[in-house]
Design a protein around this motif. Structure first.
Motif, mmCIF file in Angstrom:
data_model
loop_
_atom_site.group_PDB
_atom_site.id
_atom_site.type_symbol
_atom_site.label_atom_id
_atom_site.label_comp_id
_atom_site.label_asym_id
_atom_site.label_seq_id
_atom_site.Cartn_x
_atom_site.Cartn_y
_atom_site.Cartn_z
ATOM 1 N N SER A 1 0.837 -1.211 0.000
ATOM 2 C CA SER A 1 0.000 0.000 0.000
ATOM 3 C C SER A 1 0.867 1.253 0.000
ATOM 4 C CB SER A 1 -0.911 0.009 1.230
ATOM 5 O OG SER A 1 -1.685 -1.162 1.245
ATOM 6 N N GLU B 1 -6.669 -2.741 -4.655
ATOM 7 C CA GLU B 1 -5.844 -3.183 -3.529
ATOM 8 C C GLU B 1 -6.421 -4.412 -2.846
ATOM 9 O OE1 GLU B 1 -2.924 -2.375 -1.674
ATOM 10 O OE2 GLU B 1 -3.229 -0.292 -1.014
ATOM 11 N N ASP B 2 -5.545 -5.233 -2.311
ATOM 12 C CA ASP B 2 -5.905 -6.369 -1.461
ATOM 13 C C ASP B 2 -6.827 -7.372 -2.159
ATOM 14 O OD1 ASP B 2 -4.378 -5.371 0.658
ATOM 15 O OD2 ASP B 2 -5.994 -3.996 1.209
HETATM 16 MG MG LIG Z 1 -1.939 -2.872 2.182
#
Ligand SMILES: [Mg+2]
Ligand SMILES: Nc1ncnc2c1ncn2[C@@H]1O[C@H](COP(=O)(O)OP(=O)(O)OP(=O)(O)O)[C@@H](O)[C@H]1O
Length: 1015
Positions: free
Chosen positions: A46, A154-155
């Protein structure tokens, strides 16, 4: 618990940022347009994304970010895309978004966001889904018409089924999306065998435009840097070691561990982190958890055989029990054992053990190793047994086995490990009544050994504490020499302290205990330490102490002390300008140390010899001597202390010769070893900063300088000028590069007042030069600013009087002095009206100033400086002097003369990769309308080596042809094995062969190295 502190800057991800930046925008040229970024939890996915997004955003890209959330199977579908749409709506309004779509077909988006009205309930589910997918594609396409777009998911390990499908759809059609970069991040440690994202990743990776990138943990160099950034200061070596050994380069873990680091030591595992790490373990079957608990007592890595013996399970049962742990990525398995994926997982399991488990498990490991030492690699059984008996709280077994294990085996002296073991013996001493009989060594002797080993390991506070404890037990009347040497050990440990009072008190007390004629060897050793750390640099007492030490050591037949005294005396000779005598003494020191097998003095001689040679302008020889020294330091287990010192002595001449890539590699490798001495860190960072500055990487230069500055307060009392003066010069140059000439003048004035410059001409001349340039730059920048002009003129007057009284010994200092003179003349012209005090004093070569215009004088002065650098073989200051000479030639109306000098300067600056200097050269050429000629010269290829190899690759090929392995090449050139292997594969590529054997054969066939011997 303290809040978690984070680093203000992104550390060590330049490569990944470059890949991402290349993947965005028009320059991507068929490169990847989708990046799948995997990495374990906390490794910085991130953080990297936010840094990249910030940069891309600043460059005009639109960033669309959507995160997947952990909700379980019935989570909201399309969660990240909903977030993306919401962001867009906030930005453009619902109508703005609608306007981007054909026929305003937002109905499909109503499934995701209520802002778009109610969903079309007529279409069947499958049709609606397909339309939604198409709309999303269309939306991205339209957005990209206005400029580059980054879609960041993300993720993805938590992505729901719908999100995965939409992602697959978009990535599959990515080719139509010109100007869109899709980045997907996921946790690689969650990718167990049946994870639903796995097949998708595999499928997508086969597409030509998809790049899979793994974000690794930070390596040692950057992990240390992260610690420094988080703390805002350079960490103690021991703290950096502890953090690295536990966090192993995972940034989140580094931050968590540093939360409570009172007094430079780390606390136990923070609760939040433990829970995070144990979550995966607790999901495993109980039988598996039981074996994991046993494995945790065995260490970070445990062999299959040893674990079987300790658990009493047979091979099959053990494999069966551990399989789920491997599938869940808690353990990794290799041919003959298991390792925890991260050391902190093991630590969390250990913390979770019941007290009884501890004793029971460690006793079983210890007993298994006692019964069969072959269960671990040769030499390890004794040490591992000691660790297990200690952990099992079996005091007698632990005391005896720790003592036995503390005896170093072979040449590789692992001081840190030895120190731990000795510390345990001391700790257990009182609990074992007949300890001395059991191991045959006294408590006092143990303390002495510990003090010495701690000192070798750079653990100075502990060394001083052990020495103090030993001094309490020794009787100085009965054993004066022993007491004197303990005082000396303690003084050495205190050399990085805040003042010299304690140090001098200890050494004086030691000398009083061993007057001349009594214990000559001990007295000689104390005198050397006195000379090094107690007297001001180059004071007359220093020479006297060393002379006496030399005589006493000879009389006592202590060859290693004799060699030390000689090596130090040689430095004084060199400082007096008698380099020939210095080299002769160093030769003798080396011979004596060699025959006595005394590696400490041997390395000291190598360090001093390369230092003297470099001062003489013998750059190649200086680098060679230092390299040979590094090889021995490695053999003696001193790579981190003496080895990094020698690295400075390798890098300095390489930088002077203009071999900047090589110098940078050496510096980077040395810093990655996390040197134990602050002096070394300061010097390495200072050099790295200087190189970065010359190459035009101002941010990196400022960063290096800041880290060096933070460590400056701790460098101790041995020739501080050697470290502090170059630092001060770097600061002045940084301010100039940052276009802050008045700050540069202030910094220079401060530095000039702070040091005893005349005692250190080697380092002082370049500072004076930088200061004079600051004056000149300030003068030119602020014509008419009376106050500044006054300050600058004052400083210039000071510089002149300093220069008038400062010696210039040897060719390098003379070249420096000529450069200063030229800068000072040019500065005098720039500050305008020259007050009488600024006029060069008669002593300072005023001879050729008669009858010349100021510009002609400056021209002649820079030409003289250039000639001196040419003779000395230093391309950077040569190019710099040529540029200044060209400026003066133009001012004097000599356009052809200016063009000729600029051409040469451009050639040199380009060859070096000295971007700021090259830019200055081009700017001057442009303003004088001689750009064409210079530009042509500037594009000449750098000096060619055979087969299109760089100079460094040529050197590596020579070692390959010699049959050297990568680690051997790395050790020889003092670079990391990874760097060596990169060079080797580049070489194979360039000469078009498949193996190192073929490369060697080609080299021999072409007689590449017939004329030149290997380094
Ligand atoms: Mg992250
Ligand atoms: N290269 C780096 N330089 C400085 N700080 C970093 C770096 N990488 C990560 N960090 C810090 O470490 C912490 C964890 O990083 P981050 O949240 O980016 O990890 P992640 O890989 O996204 O983890 P997760 O899988 O849990 O989402 C953050 O506080 C972040 O600021």
């Amino acid at each position: 618990m303290a809040p978690r502190a984070t680093s203000p800057v992104l550390v060590g991800r330049a490569h990944q940022l470059a890949v991402l930046e290349a993947a965005l925008g028009p320059s991507r040229h068929g490169g990847p347009s989708v990046v799948l970024l995997g990495g374990e939890a906390g490794v910085g996915k991130s953080r990297l994304m936010s840094e990249f997004a910030a940069r891309a955003g600043a460059a005009g890209a639109r960033i669309l970010t959507g995160g997947c959330v952990e909700l379980g199977a019935d989570g909201l579908p399309f969660a990240p895309f909903t977030a993306v749409l919401r962001e867009l709506v906030r930005d453009l309004g619902p109508d703005g978004v609608a306007a981007l779509l054909p026929g305003g077909a937002t109905r499909d988006f109503a499934r995701l966001l209520p802002e778009f009205g109610s969903a079309d309930s007529e279409a069947g589910d499958i049709v609606a889904r397909a339309r939604l997918f198409e709309q999303m594609l269309a939306l991205l396409e339209r957005l990209a018409d206005d400029g580059p777009v980054v879609l960041l998911i993300e993720d993805a390990h938590w992505a729901d089924r719908s999100t995965r499908d939409l992602l697959a759809f978009l990535v599959g059609r990515q080719q139509v999306l010109d100007g869109v970069l899709i980045v997907v991040t996921y946790r690689s440690d969650e990718m167990h065998r049946t994870h639903p994202l796995r097949p998708l990743l595999a499928e997508l990776s086969r597409l030509a435009w998809v790049e899979r990138m793994d974000l690794p943990r930070l390596d040692r160099l950057y992990a240390d840097e992260l610690v420094a950034r988080i703390l805002g200061r350079e960490p103690e070596a021991s703290l950096a070691d502890q953090v690295y050994s536990r966090a192993d380069g995972n940034p989140l873990f580094v931050e968590e561990l540093l939360r409570d680091c009172a007094g430079g030591t780390l606390s136990v595992l923070p609760e939040s982190l433990r829970e995070l790490l144990l979550a995966a373990v607790r999901r495993l079957p109980e039988e598996t958890q039981e074996v994991l608990r046993a494995a945790s007592a065995g260490g970070q890595r445990v062999g299959h055989g040893l674990l079987a013996a300790a658990t009493g399970l047979n091979d099959d049962a053990l494999s069966r029990a551990l399989r789920p742990a491997v599938a869940a990525n808690v353990l990794t398995a290799d041919a003959d054992g298991y390792a925890f994926r991260h050391g902190l997982i093991r630590e969390a399991i250990v913390d979770d053990l019941l007290p009884g488990d501890h004793t029971r498990l460690h006793t079983r490991f210890a007993a298994a190793l006692r019964d069969d030492p072959g269960l671990v690699p040769p030499g390890r059984a004794v040490i591992e047994q000691a660790q297990h008996w200690y952990a099992a709280h079996d005091t007698v077994e632990a005391l005896v086995s720790c003592w036995r294990a503390s005896m170093p085996t072979g040449r590789a002296l692992a001081y840190a490990e030895q120190l731990t073991l000795l510390g345990r013996v001391l700790e257990l001493w009182d609990k074992v009544p007949d300890a001395e009989q059991r191991i045959g060594v006294s408590h006092l002797r143990l303390l002495e050994m510990s003090a010495r080993v701690a000192g070798m390991d750079g653990e100075n506070d502990r060394s001083a504490a052990f020495a103090t404890a030993a001094l309490n037990e020794v009787d100085p009347a009965a054993e004066p020499a022993r007491a004197a040497l303990l005082l000396e050990t303690r003084a050495l440990a205190r050399r990085y302290g805040s003042g010299t009072a304690d140090l001098i008190a200890d050494l004086q007390a030691a000398l009083d205990l061993v007057p001349p004629g009594r214990a000559d060897g001990a007295r000689a050793q104390v005198l050397i330490t006195m000379a090094r750390y107690a007297h001001p640099d180059y004071a007359p007492e220093t020479a006297a102490a060393l002379e006496e030490a030399l005589l006493l050591a000879q009389r006592a037949g202590e060859s290693d002390t004799e060699a030390k005294a000689l090596a130090d005396l040689a430095m004084l000779k060199s400082a007096d300008g008698d380099d020939a005598a210095a080299l002769e003494m160093l030769g003798r020191a080396r011979a004596i140390a060699d025959s006595a097998n005394a590696y400490g003095p041997l390395l000291a001689a190598a360090i001093n010899e390369s230092h003297v040679l470099e001062g003489m302008g013998q750059h190649e020889r200086a680098a060679d001597v230092a390299r040979a020294g590094i090889a021995s330091a490695d053999d003696y287990g001193l790579a981190r202390s003496s080895g990094t010192f020698l690295a400075i002595n390798v890098a300095e001449p390489l930088a002077a010769l203009g071999q900047w890539d090589e110098a940078a590699e050496v510096l980077e490798h040395a810093l990655a070893l996390s040197p134990t001495q602050y002096t070394n860190r300061v010097a390495l960072r200072q050099l790295a900063g200087e190189l970065a500055l010359r190459r035009g990487n101002l941010a990196a230069a400022a960063e290096s300088a800041a880290i060096a500055r933070a460590a400056v307060g701790r460098i101790g009392h041995w020739r501080p000028g050697q470290y502090l003066i170059p630092m001060a010069r770097l600061e002045v140059e940084l301010l100039l590069a940052d276009r802050k000439p008045s700050d540069a003048v202030a910094a220079a004035a401060d530095a000039v007042g702070r040091f005893d410059l005349a005692a250190d001409p080697r380092y002082a001349w370049p500072l004076l030069t930088a200061a004079a340039r600051a004056v000149g730059t300030a003068g030119r920048a602020r014509r008419g600013n009376g106050e500044l002009a006054g300050q600058a003129a004052d400083l210039l007057a000071r510089l002149h009087s300093l220069a008038g009284s400062m010696p210039a010994r040897g060719p390098v200092q003379q070249a420096d002095r000529l450069t200063f003179r030229a800068e000072a003349l040019s500065a005098a012209a720039a500050v305008g009206s020259v007050p009488p005090a600024v006029a060069p004093p008669a002593a300072f070569d005023a001879a050729d100033s008669d009858g010349k215009t100021p510009a002609a004088q400056v021209l002649a002065a820079f030409d003289a400086a250039a000639a001196a650098w040419e003779a000395d073989g230093q391309p950077y200051p040569l190019a710099d002097a040529l540029l200044r000479a060209a400026e003066a030639a133009l001012a004097a109306g000599d356009r052809d003369g200016a063009a000729a000098r600029l051409r040469r300067a451009a050639e040199l600056a380009d060859g070096l990769g000295a971007r700021p200097l090259a830019a200055e050269i081009q700017a001057l050429a442009r303003s004088a309308r001689i750009r064409r000629e210079v530009a042509q010269a500037g594009h000449k290829p750098a000096a060619a080596t055979p087969l299109g190899l760089t100079a460094r690759e040529f050197e590596v090929l020579r070692l390959v042809a010699d049959g050297r392995s990568n680690p051997e090449i790395a050790a020889r050139l003092f670079i990391s094995a990874k760097t060596a292997s990169v060079h080797v594969s580049n070489i194979l590529g360039k000469i078009g062969v498949a193996s190192r054997g073929e490369a060697a054969a080609a080299a021999h066939r072409l007689h590449l190295f017939d004329a030149v011997p290997a380094p």
